[in-house]
Design a protein around this motif. Sequence first.
Motif, PDB file in Angstrom:
ATOM      1  N   UNK A  91      36.301 -34.302  10.880  1.00 61.09           N
ATOM      2  CA  UNK A  91      36.347 -34.132   9.419  1.00 61.09           C
ATOM      3  C   UNK A  91      35.062 -33.527   8.854  1.00 61.09           C
ATOM      4  N   UNK A  92      34.056 -33.403   9.687  1.00 60.93           N
ATOM      5  CA  UNK A  92      32.761 -32.884   9.230  1.00 60.93           C
ATOM      6  C   UNK A  92      32.744 -31.362   9.311  1.00 60.93           C
ATOM      7  N   UNK A  93      31.950 -30.762   8.439  1.00 59.50           N
ATOM      8  CA  UNK A  93      31.804 -29.308   8.437  1.00 59.50           C
ATOM      9  C   UNK A  93      30.335 -28.957   8.303  1.00 59.50           C
ATOM     10  N   UNK A  94      29.960 -27.875   8.990  1.00 58.89           N
ATOM     11  CA  UNK A  94      28.575 -27.437   8.999  1.00 58.89           C
ATOM     12  C   UNK A  94      28.543 -25.932   8.770  1.00 58.89           C
ATOM     13  N   UNK A  95      27.983 -25.484   7.637  1.00 60.78           N
ATOM     14  CA  UNK A  95      27.901 -24.035   7.390  1.00 60.78           C
ATOM     15  C   UNK A  95      26.892 -23.385   8.330  1.00 60.78           C
ATOM     16  N   UNK A  96      27.144 -22.142   8.663  1.00 61.53           N
ATOM     17  CA  UNK A  96      26.262 -21.395   9.559  1.00 61.53           C
ATOM     18  C   UNK A  96      24.831 -21.352   9.041  1.00 61.53           C
ATOM     19  N   UNK A  97      24.645 -21.370   7.723  1.00 61.86           N
ATOM     20  CA  UNK A  97      23.305 -21.278   7.148  1.00 61.86           C
ATOM     21  C   UNK A  97      22.419 -22.435   7.598  1.00 61.86           C
ATOM     22  N   UNK A  98      23.013 -23.561   7.966  1.00 57.25           N
ATOM     23  CA  UNK A  98      22.238 -24.738   8.363  1.00 57.25           C
ATOM     24  C   UNK A  98      21.953 -24.770   9.863  1.00 57.25           C
ATOM     25  N   UNK A  99      22.497 -23.826  10.625  1.00 52.58           N
ATOM     26  CA  UNK A  99      22.350 -23.827  12.080  1.00 52.58           C
ATOM     27  C   UNK A  99      21.132 -23.003  12.490  1.00 52.58           C
ATOM     28  N   UNK A 100      20.261 -23.615  13.269  1.00 51.13           N
ATOM     29  CA  UNK A 100      19.101 -22.916  13.807  1.00 51.13           C
ATOM     30  C   UNK A 100      19.453 -22.250  15.141  1.00 51.13           C
ATOM     31  N   UNK A 101      20.016 -23.034  16.046  1.00 51.97           N
ATOM     32  CA  UNK A 101      20.425 -22.511  17.350  1.00 51.97           C
ATOM     33  C   UNK A 101      21.404 -23.501  17.986  1.00 51.97           C
ATOM     34  N   UNK A 102      22.015 -23.063  19.076  1.00 52.76           N
ATOM     35  CA  UNK A 102      22.927 -23.935  19.807  1.00 52.76           C
ATOM     36  C   UNK A 102      22.695 -23.760  21.292  1.00 52.76           C
ATOM     37  N   UNK A 134      28.126 -29.326  23.425  1.00 49.27           N
ATOM     38  CA  UNK A 134      27.249 -28.315  22.844  1.00 49.27           C
ATOM     39  C   UNK A 134      26.346 -29.028  21.849  1.00 49.27           C
ATOM     40  N   UNK A 135      25.060 -28.699  21.887  1.00 51.14           N
ATOM     41  CA  UNK A 135      24.118 -29.219  20.903  1.00 51.14           C
ATOM     42  C   UNK A 135      23.870 -28.108  19.886  1.00 51.14           C
ATOM     43  N   UNK A 136      23.981 -28.462  18.609  1.00 51.86           N
ATOM     44  CA  UNK A 136      23.759 -27.512  17.514  1.00 51.86           C
ATOM     45  C   UNK A 136      22.565 -28.038  16.717  1.00 51.86           C
ATOM     46  N   UNK A 137      21.449 -27.343  16.830  1.00 50.76           N
ATOM     47  CA  UNK A 137      20.207 -27.751  16.157  1.00 50.76           C
ATOM     48  C   UNK A 137      20.243 -27.240  14.725  1.00 50.76           C
ATOM     49  N   UNK A 138      19.919 -28.130  13.779  1.00 53.83           N
ATOM     50  CA  UNK A 138      19.990 -27.788  12.362  1.00 53.83           C
ATOM     51  C   UNK A 138      18.632 -27.341  11.823  1.00 53.83           C
ATOM     52  N   UNK A 139      18.701 -26.530  10.793  1.00 53.71           N
ATOM     53  CA  UNK A 139      17.508 -26.063  10.093  1.00 53.71           C
ATOM     54  C   UNK A 139      17.773 -26.219   8.603  1.00 53.71           C
ATOM     55  N   UNK A 140      17.835 -27.490   8.168  1.00 55.53           N
ATOM     56  CA  UNK A 140      18.121 -27.795   6.772  1.00 55.53           C
ATOM     57  C   UNK A 140      17.154 -28.894   6.325  1.00 55.53           C
ATOM     58  N   UNK A 141      16.145 -28.554   5.526  1.00 52.74           N
ATOM     59  CA  UNK A 141      15.151 -29.550   5.124  1.00 52.74           C
ATOM     60  C   UNK A 141      15.729 -30.695   4.290  1.00 52.74           C
ATOM     61  N   UNK A 142      16.877 -30.484   3.684  1.00 51.47           N
ATOM     62  CA  UNK A 142      17.484 -31.534   2.863  1.00 51.47           C
ATOM     63  C   UNK A 142      18.362 -32.492   3.674  1.00 51.47           C
ATOM     64  N   UNK A 143      18.620 -32.172   4.932  1.00 49.17           N
ATOM     65  CA  UNK A 143      19.496 -32.985   5.772  1.00 49.17           C
ATOM     66  C   UNK A 143      18.654 -33.678   6.840  1.00 49.17           C
ATOM     67  N   UNK A 144      18.675 -35.016   6.894  1.00 50.39           N
ATOM     68  CA  UNK A 144      17.883 -35.719   7.905  1.00 50.39           C
ATOM     69  C   UNK A 144      18.469 -35.615   9.323  1.00 50.39           C
TER      70      UNK A 144
END
Length: 168
Positions: A91-102, A134-144
């Motif tokens: 049910x979760x969604x993650x926009x591409x803008x928040x993805x640093x690398x995978x 798969x590990x998806x590393x985030x780059x979103x300063x507002x998301x812990x």
Amino acid sequence: MTEEDLRPSPDRVPRRVHSERLLVPGWWWVVLVAVTGLVAAVAFTLGAPWWLWLLTVVVPALFAWLFVTVGRERIEVESDGQGGGTLYAGRARLPFEAISRSAVVPATAKQAAMGRQLDPEAFVVHRGYVPTMVIVVLDDPLDPTPYWLVSTRDPEGLAAALPDNHYS
């Protein structure tokens, strides 16, 4: 602005580039049917009481419900082909803008990734019967949340569908 200006252009319409369901293995169903048949045969041979017949129906029905429920999880990636898109994990969604690398987490590294190396703030969609992740590393300063760890039967395909992937 007109309504026409607000519509996405045809080339920016998101398209599904990866989709899978994390179904339970088929052999689980075979074992369930075999065990149910064996129990029913023993119950018939022994002239079992009504409550044993009830268990022969209720317990397999509960396991079948569990298999369907657990196997309902979907992993999908939609992309507009121009750098925008979304990863859906359950049910979760993650926009591409928040993805640093995978990166692919092979079966040999899964135990470490889910054990001693697991960050308690990570978002995890895990199915034990799926060997790779798969590990998806985030780059979103507002998301812990530091990263997503997602079970997948096609790790290379999922990582390739994500932006800026550096998979091994």
